[in-house]
Design a protein around this motif. Structure first.
Motif, mmCIF file in Angstrom:
data_model
loop_
_atom_site.group_PDB
_atom_site.id
_atom_site.type_symbol
_atom_site.label_atom_id
_atom_site.label_comp_id
_atom_site.label_asym_id
_atom_site.label_seq_id
_atom_site.Cartn_x
_atom_site.Cartn_y
_atom_site.Cartn_z
ATOM 1 N N LEU A 69 -31.461 -12.926 0.974
ATOM 2 C CA LEU A 69 -32.647 -13.126 1.802
ATOM 3 C C LEU A 69 -32.297 -13.741 3.165
ATOM 4 O O LEU A 69 -32.468 -13.115 4.193
ATOM 5 N N LEU A 70 -31.778 -14.956 3.195
ATOM 6 C CA LEU A 70 -31.425 -15.604 4.456
ATOM 7 C C LEU A 70 -29.927 -15.858 4.555
ATOM 8 O O LEU A 70 -29.488 -16.760 5.262
ATOM 9 N N MET A 71 -29.156 -15.087 3.825
ATOM 10 C CA MET A 71 -27.711 -15.261 3.858
ATOM 11 C C MET A 71 -27.037 -13.939 3.539
ATOM 12 O O MET A 71 -27.697 -12.993 3.122
ATOM 13 N N HIS A 72 -25.754 -13.883 3.758
ATOM 14 C CA HIS A 72 -24.981 -12.736 3.301
ATOM 15 C C HIS A 72 -23.594 -13.198 2.883
ATOM 16 O O HIS A 72 -23.136 -14.269 3.258
ATOM 17 N N LEU A 73 -22.967 -12.392 2.062
ATOM 18 C CA LEU A 73 -21.620 -12.647 1.586
ATOM 19 C C LEU A 73 -20.703 -11.586 2.168
ATOM 20 O O LEU A 73 -21.095 -10.428 2.303
ATOM 21 N N VAL A 74 -19.496 -11.996 2.503
ATOM 22 C CA VAL A 74 -18.475 -11.050 2.927
ATOM 23 C C VAL A 74 -17.343 -11.172 1.918
ATOM 24 O O VAL A 74 -16.710 -12.215 1.814
ATOM 25 N N MET A 75 -17.144 -10.132 1.133
ATOM 26 C CA MET A 75 -16.104 -10.126 0.120
ATOM 27 C C MET A 75 -14.958 -9.227 0.569
ATOM 28 O O MET A 75 -15.163 -8.296 1.337
ATOM 29 N N THR A 76 -13.776 -9.526 0.070
ATOM 30 C CA THR A 76 -12.634 -8.666 0.348
ATOM 31 C C THR A 76 -12.242 -7.969 -0.941
ATOM 32 O O THR A 76 -12.159 -8.587 -1.995
ATOM 33 N N GLU A 77 -12.045 -6.685 -0.833
ATOM 34 C CA GLU A 77 -11.717 -5.851 -1.978
ATOM 35 C C GLU A 77 -10.294 -5.328 -1.800
ATOM 36 O O GLU A 77 -9.972 -4.734 -0.770
ATOM 37 N N PHE A 78 -9.441 -5.569 -2.781
ATOM 38 C CA PHE A 78 -8.068 -5.083 -2.783
ATOM 39 C C PHE A 78 -8.070 -3.709 -3.443
ATOM 40 O O PHE A 78 -8.525 -3.572 -4.579
ATOM 41 N N VAL A 79 -7.557 -2.705 -2.746
ATOM 42 C CA VAL A 79 -7.590 -1.329 -3.242
ATOM 43 C C VAL A 79 -6.157 -0.831 -3.402
ATOM 44 O O VAL A 79 -5.380 -0.814 -2.450
ATOM 45 N N LEU A 80 -5.839 -0.418 -4.622
ATOM 46 C CA LEU A 80 -4.544 0.181 -4.946
ATOM 47 C C LEU A 80 -4.805 1.639 -5.286
ATOM 48 O O LEU A 80 -5.660 1.940 -6.120
ATOM 49 N N ARG A 81 -4.095 2.538 -4.627
ATOM 50 C CA ARG A 81 -4.277 3.982 -4.870
ATOM 51 C C ARG A 81 -2.923 4.588 -5.164
ATOM 52 O O ARG A 81 -1.946 4.312 -4.461
ATOM 53 N N MET A 82 -2.875 5.408 -6.226
ATOM 54 C CA MET A 82 -1.605 6.028 -6.597
ATOM 55 C C MET A 82 -1.849 7.330 -7.341
ATOM 56 O O MET A 82 -2.915 7.531 -7.929
ATOM 57 N N PRO A 83 -0.872 8.248 -7.320
ATOM 58 C CA PRO A 83 -1.041 9.527 -8.016
ATOM 59 C C PRO A 83 -1.134 9.329 -9.519
ATOM 60 O O PRO A 83 -0.549 8.399 -10.075
ATOM 61 N N ALA A 84 -1.900 10.221 -10.155
ATOM 62 C CA ALA A 84 -2.082 10.144 -11.611
ATOM 63 C C ALA A 84 -1.493 11.377 -12.267
ATOM 64 O O ALA A 84 -1.639 12.487 -11.766
ATOM 65 N N SER A 85 -0.810 11.173 -13.384
ATOM 66 C CA SER A 85 -0.304 12.316 -14.142
ATOM 67 C C SER A 85 -1.387 12.841 -15.078
ATOM 68 O O SER A 85 -1.370 13.998 -15.475
ATOM 69 N N ALA A 86 -2.341 11.989 -15.419
ATOM 70 C CA ALA A 86 -3.450 12.398 -16.297
ATOM 71 C C ALA A 86 -4.479 13.171 -15.489
ATOM 72 O O ALA A 86 -4.745 12.854 -14.338
ATOM 73 N N GLY A 87 -5.050 14.169 -16.106
ATOM 74 C CA GLY A 87 -6.113 14.931 -15.471
ATOM 75 C C GLY A 87 -7.460 14.360 -15.867
ATOM 76 O O GLY A 87 -7.563 13.468 -16.695
ATOM 77 N N GLY A 88 -8.504 14.871 -15.263
ATOM 78 C CA GLY A 88 -9.853 14.438 -15.612
ATOM 79 C C GLY A 88 -10.381 13.399 -14.644
ATOM 80 O O GLY A 88 -9.795 13.124 -13.603
ATOM 81 N N THR A 89 -11.524 12.837 -15.030
ATOM 82 C CA THR A 89 -12.155 11.803 -14.222
ATOM 83 C C THR A 89 -12.612 10.678 -15.130
ATOM 84 O O THR A 89 -12.795 10.869 -16.331
#
Length: 198
Positions: A69-89
């Protein structure tokens, strides 16, 4: 236009989710985090994102805002991305088990293949170094996603964030302690190790 229509339109504009909160300063929290982590490989990519390489783990760090309402938060998100041998989602949330005391690591399937979720849960618990890093780690959100032949790990730590209040006006950065920094980096390295074989 009637007064109610104008008020409704103004309220909609005020509460729009895609709008940056009033008083948000892109990059300020990232700069606090850069000094807090004390790692030389921290490199800015844009106003609200950075790149970090620790040992052989390349991470992206992104600022994310959440309006109140009268405030906000700023968060930091650590993102790791790498190839997958498994198929699907799939999309899986990782959290601590136990109500009062942490008694394990649990994985909840949001979408996708249940067999991948079971295998992922078994590997998270079986990797002793990863388990030992995750148990004391104070994270708000940890999501593992499999899509487009890639693994995405998104970890939002309790620290490395900023609280910005408008009334009364104040800003407060919540630091990542040295102990939590070690657990965080060990957990992300462990995630890379576990997911590279899945």
């Amino acid at each position: 236009m009637t007064v109610i229509t104008i008020l409704r339109q103004k309220l909609f504009e005020l509460l729009r989710a895609d709008r940056a909160p009033s008083g948000y300063r892109p990059g300020v929290t990232l700069e606090h985090l850069r000094r807090n982590l004390g790692l030389a490989s921290f490199e800015r990519l844009s106003a609200n994102s950075a790149q970090l390489c620790v040992d052989d783990v390349a991470l992206q760090i992104v600022e994310r805002t959440e309006s109140q309402l009268l405030m906000h938060l700023v968060m930091t998100e650590f993102v790791l991305r790498m190839p997958a041998s498994a198929g699907g989602t799939g999309s899986f949330d990782v959290h601590h088990g136990g109500v009062i005391r942490r008694n394990g690591i649990r994985l909840r399937r949001r979408t996708g293949n249940q067999a991948i979720g079971r295998e992922l849960q078994a590997r998270l618990v079986a990797d002793e170094a990863l388990f030992q890093a995750l148990m004391p780690l104070d994270f708000k959100r940890l999501r593992i996603e499999l899509r487009d032949q890639q693994w995405w790990v998104r970890l939002e730590h309790m620290g490395g964030s900023e609280v910005v209040n408008r009334m009364p006006a104040f800003r407060r950065y919540i630091a990542v302690s040295p102990e939590q920094r070690n657990h965080l980096l060990a957990a992300l390295a462990g995630m890379k190790r576990v997911l590279s074989n899945l």
